[in-house]
Design a protein around this motif. Structure first.
Motif, short mmCIF file in Angstrom:
data_model
loop_
_atom_site.label_atom_id
_atom_site.label_comp_id
_atom_site.label_asym_id
_atom_site.label_seq_id
_atom_site.Cartn_x
_atom_site.Cartn_y
_atom_site.Cartn_z
N THR A 181 0.57 -1.28 0.20
CA THR A 181 -0.21 0.24 -0.24
C THR A 181 0.87 1.15 -0.02
O THR A 181 0.49 2.03 -0.82
N TYR A 214 1.29 3.73 -3.30
CA TYR A 214 0.63 5.13 -2.81
C TYR A 214 2.18 6.44 -3.72
O TYR A 214 1.84 6.86 -3.85
N TYR A 269 -6.35 6.14 -6.32
CA TYR A 269 -5.90 5.49 -5.78
C TYR A 269 -6.20 6.51 -3.96
O TYR A 269 -6.76 6.18 -2.90
N ARG A 270 -6.63 8.44 -4.38
CA ARG A 270 -7.00 8.88 -3.27
C ARG A 270 -8.47 8.22 -2.70
O ARG A 270 -9.02 8.55 -1.99
N ILE A 308 -7.87 5.39 -0.39
CA ILE A 308 -7.35 5.79 1.06
C ILE A 308 -8.38 6.31 1.35
O ILE A 308 -8.09 5.99 2.75
#
Length: 285
Positions: free
Chosen positions: A71, A75, A90-91, A94
């Motif tokens: 992870t 990122y 991806y934002r 998360i």
């Protein structure tokens, strides 16, 4: 310190440029500097207690070291090398993991994973560590490269909730921000205990701990800012400094002779993994 918990969507990014960030990234640096950077980030009390009090077990490195490493490195890869679409995806992933991460009535300090100022500190630690390791491995950047690298690294914050305007406008402003906030860092006993387990690789099988634990502790000590090294009770000598400098320059010299894609490993591999996961509609985090 923070308002109500809610997901936000800061899509802002630094002004576009032709700066090639890949020329200044080393896959090995992400591994050398990982634990030291975690200590820097968590030395901010809200960040530290946010991590050790988190109820999101799937993201805990002591319970799931491989998943957490994937992870984190994903990122870094998507923030620095990814497209705007990949960063947005991806934002969102998360954000779902961060929603439960906020202080409670019993927390010693207030925190919220969506606080952009805490994300600024995390991004600042990542930038400072990446720049420091690059220069240890390859020598000083030119002024133009240092400026380009700095402005590109705002993406380490803007890929989450940090708006672009929070990133200090230039390297001099960053140095003032860094000095002021580093001076306020505090490593509380429960956070220090977490760090000790991390440094000693207690999340890994015994043979790995026995083989690499001592070396890992030595590297972490050498990469920490002196203030945090002292708070951790770690010793460091001029001889240690010379030995670490020789090691990092040797690794840097080897990587300079590699094809760039090989030198970027495993960062580029995790970006490919993200792209495959998106294509197959698999969880990204």
């Amino acid at each position: 310190m923070t308002g109500p918990l809610r997901a936000t969507t800061h899509e802002q990014s630094p002004p576009t440029s032709d700066f090639d960030i890949a020329r200044h990234l080393d896959g090995s640096a992400a591994l050398f500097g990982a634990a030291a950077n975690v200590i820097m980030q968590l030395s901010s009390r809200p960040v530290g207690f946010g991590v050790i009090e988190s109820t999101v077990d799937s993201g805990k490195v002591m319970l799931h070291p491989i998943k957490r490493t994937r992870t984190t490195l994903t990122y870094l890869a998507v923030a620095l090398l990814g497209t705007e679409s990949e960063r947005a995806a991806y934002r969102a992933a998360i954000n779902r993991s961060h929603r439960p991460v906020h202080s409670t009535a019993s927390s010693p300090v207030r925190y919220n994973a969506f606080d952009p100022r805490l994300q600024l500190w995390v991004a600042a630690c990542l930038y400072w560590g990446a720049h420091d390791l690059y220069e240890r491995m390859h020598g000083r950047m030119t002024e133009a490269d240092a400026d380009g690298f700095y402005h590109h690294c705002a993406r380490l914050g803007t890929t989450l909730q940090m708006p672009q305007e929070l990133w200090p406008p230039d390297r001099e402003a960053f140095d003032r921000y860094w000095a002021a906030n580093l001076a306020r860092t505090t490593i509380d006993p429960p956070v220090r205990a977490y760090f000790e387990d991390l440094i000693d690789l207690r999340m890994l099988p015994s043979p790995i701990r026995l083989a690499f634990g001592g070396f890992h502790r030595w590297v972490v000590a050498g990469l920490l800012p002196p203030r945090l090294r002292e708070q951790m009770g770690m010793t460091w000598s001029e001889d240690d400094d010379r030995r670490l400098a020789r090691l990092l320059r040797a690794v840097g010299a080897v990587e300079e002779r590699m094809p760039k894609q090989l030198g970027l490993f495993p960062i580029n591999a995790f970006l490919t993994d993200l792209r495959v996961r998106r294509m197959l509609r698999l969880p990204l985090v």
